[in-house]
Design a protein around this motif. Structure first.
Motif, PDB file in Angstrom:
ATOM      1  N   ASN A   1       0.870  -1.148  -0.138  1.00  0.00           N
ATOM      2  CA  ASN A   1      -0.125  -0.048   0.069  1.00  0.00           C
ATOM      3  C   ASN A   1       0.947   1.191   0.015  1.00  0.00           C
ATOM      4  O   ASN A   1       2.106   1.221   0.432  1.00  0.00           O
ATOM      5  CB  ASN A   1      -0.964   0.008   1.200  1.00  0.00           C
TER       6      ASN A   1
ATOM      7  N   THR B   1       5.575  -2.703  -8.506  1.00  0.00           N
ATOM      8  CA  THR B   1       3.918  -2.781  -8.447  1.00  0.00           C
ATOM      9  C   THR B   1       3.342  -2.704  -9.824  1.00  0.00           C
ATOM     10  O   THR B   1       2.476  -3.091 -10.098  1.00  0.00           O
ATOM     11  CB  THR B   1       3.264  -1.648  -7.399  1.00  0.00           C
TER      12      THR B   1
ATOM     13  N   HIS C   1       0.903  -5.629 -11.421  1.00  0.00           N
ATOM     14  CA  HIS C   1      -0.531  -5.134 -12.215  1.00  0.00           C
ATOM     15  C   HIS C   1      -0.406  -5.770 -13.666  1.00  0.00           C
ATOM     16  O   HIS C   1      -1.260  -6.342 -14.092  1.00  0.00           O
ATOM     17  CB  HIS C   1      -0.651  -3.749 -12.238  1.00  0.00           C
TER      18      HIS C   1
ATOM     19  N   SER D   1      -4.918  -3.582  -9.679  1.00  0.00           N
ATOM     20  CA  SER D   1      -4.433  -2.263 -10.085  1.00  0.00           C
ATOM     21  C   SER D   1      -3.131  -1.727  -9.603  1.00  0.00           C
ATOM     22  O   SER D   1      -2.648  -2.681  -8.587  1.00  0.00           O
ATOM     23  CB  SER D   1      -5.614  -1.257  -9.321  1.00  0.00           C
TER      24      SER D   1
ATOM     25  N   VAL E   1      -1.175   0.037  -7.153  1.00  0.00           N
ATOM     26  CA  VAL E   1      -1.399   0.783  -5.825  1.00  0.00           C
ATOM     27  C   VAL E   1      -0.691   1.721  -5.757  1.00  0.00           C
ATOM     28  O   VAL E   1      -0.993   2.756  -4.998  1.00  0.00           O
ATOM     29  CB  VAL E   1      -1.369  -0.336  -4.758  1.00  0.00           C
TER      30      VAL E   1
END
Length: 486
Positions: free
Chosen positions: A118, A150, A154, A161, A163
């Motif tokens: 995150n 990331t 994806h 998605s 992130v």
């Protein structure tokens, strides 16, 4: 129909297992992870019903795959990403640094699975690094590695998605720790003149070092790119001569052709005259000593340059206090081997080269990078452009100077305005073929009077009279006015 059973018989104390046919027609056996038969039967019925929905397209099977990948250990995803970087042709140094940054962020933010990544945890890591004294450029590199990771997750379907797409990297310009300087043409001349011809330094003679520095400035090649150059990569007999860097040796993994001038080509030809084919052109020292070698040569040349004015104490004091040939000047700008590449871009900009040409020589990925680095050095055209623009306005835009009590030198205000407009037209670039040779102008160009004085009134029509139309002297095609009876 799903079947529920125990391995080892009904008296076994283990968990129940269930078996069903999935949406691909394959029989799957799984553990229900419970010793209660009724619960195991409900689980089996649910899995069988979901398989039917997947077969009919009601449930997307790819979502199940993405969910399993997102819940897998993050170390597996990092290993796969490392394999992807290696297969893409990245250097070992880039791969190891990128993977190291990702592992540090995941360990600090306690990311266990890809689904746990995150922006909050990554931002907290960046804040801690900045508070600990890390440079913005360093934190930017860490975040760039994590954002690329990331994005790959994806694209590979491991995350629904990206992130970290909205996560902003810090601006390195606000906290630059390493400021590079460039050599001026005067400093280069002094380096060639005052560098003594002593014993070899780091295994290279004076002539070899100066030839290396000249080639780095003229081509903009990096130290490792020059290190990989072999004699077969020098095309010195071509017109014009050039150096060909193979795609595997450049930073962007693209083949580069860097041109040379005739003098440098002749010096290189003499240098490799006794070197067999396939041997490196320069025997460079270890990468950690290349910058030290350059700084040592600059400092030696500066000492000789200062001592040249030993008989003039005042001039010698000025030289000692100057930044001339200083490895680290008073502004904190440092001179290293990569600064020679920076010198290449600066000299190109100062010679008036087109920004696109500078981009191609420096092999920048975008023109934006070139303009951000060297844009302030290109010859400014703003003053000339505004001067031309002002000439088009004239002085009529702000009223007649005579009405304001002023005077115009060289004639009336109207004549002055004509002169300004004529000068603006002369400065403007000609874009028509007719302007290329004024001596071949047509007969209409021989008369320079204004348009109103060219006899246009000689052939004008006579004024209409009242009897020439039925509209009471009104000239109009409207029949309702011309014939009132209608």
């Amino acid at each position: 129909m799903a079947s529920v059973y125990k391995r080892g018989g009904k008296r076994s104390k283990g968990n129940y297992y269930y078996s069903f046919v999935d949406h691909t027609g394959k029989r799957v056996t799984r553990s229900a992870k419970t010793t209660d038969k009724a619960t195991a039967e409900r689980i089996a019925a649910k899995q069988e019903a979901d398989a039917a929905l997947r077969k009919e397209g009601v449930i997307d099977p790819s979502e199940d795959h993405r969910r399993r990948q997102a819940m897998a250990p993050i170390d597996n995803a990092i290993t796969e990403y490392q394999t992807r970087l290696v297969s893409a042709g990245n250097t070992q140094k880039h791969v190891l640094s990128t993977i190291g940054f990702i592992q540090r962020i995941c360990a600090d933010a306690e990311f266990v699975t890809p689904s746990g990544i995150n922006a909050v945890g990554v931002s907290r890591y960046a804040s801690h690094q900045l508070e600990a004294g890390a440079a913005c450029r360093t934190v930017q590199a860490h975040l760039a590695a994590m954002k690329s990771f990331t994005k790959w997750l994806h694209q590979e379907g491991k995350l629904s998605s990206d992130v970290l797409a909205s996560l902003k990297k810090p601006n390195p310009e606000t906290d630059r720790r390493l400021l590079r300087r460039f050599l001026t043409p005067a400093e280069w001349s002094a380096l060639c003149e005052h560098l003594p011809d002593g014993r070899p330094r780091y295994g290279m003679t004076r002539g070899e070092r100066l030839l290396l520095y000249r080639m780095a400035i003229q081509t903009g090649l990096r130290a490792n790119e020059i290190r990989c150059l072999q004699t077969t990569d020098l095309h010195l007999e071509a017109n014009p001569p050039y150096v060909l860097c193979k795609a595997g040796t450049t930073k962007n993994r693209r083949e580069a052709r860097q041109y040379l001038d005739v003098l440098l080509a002749r010096c290189l030809r003499e240098h490799i005259g006794t070197v067999p084919a396939g041997v490196p052109v320069f025997k460079l020292p270890h990468e950690s000593n290349v910058a030290r070698m350059l700084r040592a040569d600059v400092e030696t040349a500066r000492e000789a340059w200062v001592e040249r004015r030993a008989n003039d104490p005042e001039e010698q004091r000025v030289r000692v206090e100057s930044d001339f040939l200083l490895a680290i000047n008073h502004a904190g700008e440092r001179l290293d081997f990569h600064a020679l590449r920076h010198t290449c871009g600066v000299w190109l900009a100062q010679t008036g080269a087109h920004p696109k040409t500078v981009q191609q020589v420096m092999r920048h990925s975008t023109i934006t990078l070139t303009m951000d680095t060297y844009g302030h050095l290109f010859p400014g055209q703003e003053a000339d452009s505004i001067d031309r623009l002002g000439g088009i306005f004239g002085d009529g835009a702000f009223g007649n100077p005579a009405d304001r009590g002023g005077s115009v030198k060289g004639g009336s205000p109207r004549e002055a305005q004509r002169k300004l407009q004529r000068a603006a037209r002369d400065r403007a670039p000609c874009r028509t073929k007719g302007c290329e040779n004024p001596s071949k102008a047509g007969p209409f160009d021989q008369r320079q009077e204004p348009l109103g004085n060219r006899g246009l009134c000689d052939n004008r029509r006579q004024e209409a009279t009242g009897c020439e139309s039925s509209g009471g002297g009104t000239r109009t095609p409207d029949t309702r006015i011309m014939i009132p009876l209608l």
